[in-house]
Design a protein around this motif. Sequence first.
Motif, PDB file in Angstrom:
ATOM      1  N   ALA A  38       0.830  -1.201   0.000  1.00 43.09           N
ATOM      2  CA  ALA A  38       0.000   0.000   0.000  1.00 43.09           C
ATOM      3  C   ALA A  38       0.869   1.257   0.000  1.00 43.09           C
ATOM      4  N   ALA A  39       1.930   1.257   0.791  1.00 45.37           N
ATOM      5  CA  ALA A  39       2.834   2.404   0.822  1.00 45.37           C
ATOM      6  C   ALA A  39       3.506   2.599  -0.546  1.00 45.37           C
ATOM      7  N   TYR A  40       3.909   1.495  -1.168  1.00 46.53           N
ATOM      8  CA  TYR A  40       4.521   1.562  -2.507  1.00 46.53           C
ATOM      9  C   TYR A  40       3.546   2.191  -3.504  1.00 46.53           C
ATOM     10  N   MET A  41       2.280   1.742  -3.452  1.00 52.60           N
ATOM     11  CA  MET A  41       1.275   2.262  -4.378  1.00 52.60           C
ATOM     12  C   MET A  41       1.009   3.747  -4.127  1.00 52.60           C
TER      13      MET A  41
ATOM     14  N   VAL B 133       3.779   5.659  -5.746  1.00 53.75           N
ATOM     15  CA  VAL B 133       3.661   5.670  -7.207  1.00 53.75           C
ATOM     16  C   VAL B 133       2.563   6.646  -7.635  1.00 53.75           C
ATOM     17  N   ILE B 134       1.429   6.603  -6.937  1.00 54.97           N
ATOM     18  CA  ILE B 134       0.339   7.521  -7.263  1.00 54.97           C
ATOM     19  C   ILE B 134       0.770   8.972  -7.037  1.00 54.97           C
ATOM     20  N   GLY B 135       1.603   9.181  -6.031  1.00 56.90           N
ATOM     21  CA  GLY B 135       2.096  10.521  -5.727  1.00 56.90           C
ATOM     22  C   GLY B 135       3.142  11.031  -6.687  1.00 56.90           C
ATOM     23  N   GLY B 136       3.575  10.204  -7.626  1.00 56.85           N
ATOM     24  CA  GLY B 136       4.522  10.664  -8.637  1.00 56.85           C
ATOM     25  C   GLY B 136       5.912  10.052  -8.560  1.00 56.85           C
ATOM     26  N   ASN B 137       6.183   9.217  -7.566  1.00 62.03           N
ATOM     27  CA  ASN B 137       7.488   8.568  -7.448  1.00 62.03           C
ATOM     28  C   ASN B 137       7.420   7.242  -8.214  1.00 62.03           C
ATOM     29  N   ALA B 138       7.975   7.217  -9.423  1.00 58.09           N
ATOM     30  CA  ALA B 138       7.849   6.043 -10.299  1.00 58.09           C
ATOM     31  C   ALA B 138       8.575   4.821  -9.756  1.00 58.09           C
ATOM     32  N   SER B 139       9.664   5.007  -9.026  1.00 64.42           N
ATOM     33  CA  SER B 139      10.395   3.856  -8.481  1.00 64.42           C
ATOM     34  C   SER B 139      10.802   4.153  -7.039  1.00 64.42           C
ATOM     35  N   PRO B 140       9.906   3.921  -6.093  1.00 59.97           N
ATOM     36  CA  PRO B 140      10.188   4.214  -4.677  1.00 59.97           C
ATOM     37  C   PRO B 140      11.311   3.339  -4.121  1.00 59.97           C
ATOM     38  N   SER B 141      12.090   3.906  -3.223  1.00 60.48           N
ATOM     39  CA  SER B 141      13.167   3.167  -2.562  1.00 60.48           C
ATOM     40  C   SER B 141      12.660   2.604  -1.239  1.00 60.48           C
ATOM     41  N   ALA B 142      13.485   1.791  -0.594  1.00 61.85           N
ATOM     42  CA  ALA B 142      13.133   1.211   0.702  1.00 61.85           C
ATOM     43  C   ALA B 142      12.934   2.317   1.735  1.00 61.85           C
ATOM     44  N   ASP B 143      13.780   3.354   1.686  1.00 67.29           N
ATOM     45  CA  ASP B 143      13.641   4.464   2.634  1.00 67.29           C
ATOM     46  C   ASP B 143      12.336   5.226   2.411  1.00 67.29           C
TER      47      ASP B 143
ATOM     48  N   ILE C 105       9.522   3.978   1.298  1.00 69.45           N
ATOM     49  CA  ILE C 105       8.453   3.137   1.840  1.00 69.45           C
ATOM     50  C   ILE C 105       8.449   3.199   3.362  1.00 69.45           C
ATOM     51  N   LYS C 106       9.626   3.145   3.981  1.00 68.64           N
ATOM     52  CA  LYS C 106       9.719   3.237   5.441  1.00 68.64           C
ATOM     53  C   LYS C 106       9.153   4.563   5.938  1.00 68.64           C
ATOM     54  N   ASN C 107       9.456   5.652   5.231  1.00 67.75           N
ATOM     55  CA  ASN C 107       8.958   6.970   5.639  1.00 67.75           C
ATOM     56  C   ASN C 107       7.425   7.033   5.586  1.00 67.75           C
ATOM     57  N   VAL C 108       6.839   6.460   4.543  1.00 66.12           N
ATOM     58  CA  VAL C 108       5.378   6.448   4.436  1.00 66.12           C
ATOM     59  C   VAL C 108       4.776   5.615   5.569  1.00 66.12           C
TER      60      VAL C 108
ATOM     61  N   GLU D  56       7.629   0.010  13.625  1.00 63.79           N
ATOM     62  CA  GLU D  56       8.813  -0.652  13.086  1.00 63.79           C
ATOM     63  C   GLU D  56       8.468  -1.298  11.748  1.00 63.79           C
ATOM     64  N   PRO D  57       8.762  -0.638  10.635  1.00 69.39           N
ATOM     65  CA  PRO D  57       8.490  -1.249   9.321  1.00 69.39           C
ATOM     66  C   PRO D  57       9.266  -2.552   9.150  1.00 69.39           C
ATOM     67  N   ASN D  58       8.657  -3.512   8.480  1.00 73.86           N
ATOM     68  CA  ASN D  58       9.253  -4.820   8.258  1.00 73.86           C
ATOM     69  C   ASN D  58      10.254  -4.737   7.101  1.00 73.86           C
ATOM     70  N   GLU D  59      11.527  -4.736   7.448  1.00 72.93           N
ATOM     71  CA  GLU D  59      12.600  -4.593   6.446  1.00 72.93           C
ATOM     72  C   GLU D  59      12.579  -5.734   5.428  1.00 72.93           C
ATOM     73  N   ASP D  60      12.319  -6.950   5.907  1.00 74.47           N
ATOM     74  CA  ASP D  60      12.323  -8.102   4.999  1.00 74.47           C
ATOM     75  C   ASP D  60      11.197  -8.002   3.983  1.00 74.47           C
ATOM     76  N   ALA D  61      10.030  -7.573   4.429  1.00 74.72           N
ATOM     77  CA  ALA D  61       8.891  -7.448   3.513  1.00 74.72           C
ATOM     78  C   ALA D  61       9.144  -6.350   2.482  1.00 74.72           C
ATOM     79  N   ILE D  62       9.765  -5.259   2.914  1.00 71.20           N
ATOM     80  CA  ILE D  62      10.071  -4.166   1.979  1.00 71.20           C
ATOM     81  C   ILE D  62      11.086  -4.626   0.945  1.00 71.20           C
ATOM     82  N   THR D  63      12.101  -5.344   1.385  1.00 69.89           N
ATOM     83  CA  THR D  63      13.127  -5.842   0.468  1.00 69.89           C
ATOM     84  C   THR D  63      12.526  -6.828  -0.523  1.00 69.89           C
ATOM     85  N   ALA D  64      11.673  -7.723  -0.046  1.00 72.59           N
ATOM     86  CA  ALA D  64      11.033  -8.704  -0.929  1.00 72.59           C
ATOM     87  C   ALA D  64      10.125  -8.012  -1.943  1.00 72.59           C
ATOM     88  N   LEU D  65       9.387  -7.012  -1.493  1.00 74.71           N
ATOM     89  CA  LEU D  65       8.495  -6.282  -2.390  1.00 74.71           C
ATOM     90  C   LEU D  65       9.284  -5.570  -3.481  1.00 74.71           C
TER      91      LEU D  65
END
Length: 116
Positions: A5-8, A11-21, A23-26, A34-43
């Motif tokens: 959801a954070a990634y989407m 993307v909707i906000g204009g960031n075509a390729s979001p980074s892990a940071d 996603i963590k900020n969102v 505590e954002p799940n680092e493993d899930a973000i990396t896998a995504l």
Amino acid sequence: MKEAAAYMLLVIGGNASPSADDIKNVLTSGGVEEPNEDAITALLGDLDGKDVNEILADGMDKLKDVPMGGGGGGGGGGAAAAGGDAAAEEEEEEEEEEEAPAMATDMFGGDDGGDY
């Protein structure tokens, strides 16, 4: 799911390729402590080099073959047979009650008997 959801949102906000940071900020802005680092990396690994709009279109094509219900309802008619006798007895009891005869009154509430 929160990560996707954070990634989407990014993307909707204009960031075509979001980074892990990004996603963590969102996620932390949304209240995740505590954002799940493993899930973000896998995504990010799954979405690397892919267009989100194409992924969503492919997913919609797959969903059109999934049955979504809609055949429910129609049941519930059998209970009336069990209680039918009790309802008939109750109706008979109501018919047996006698009504008190109406008192003769005139149009204005008087009870002089008059021609009525």
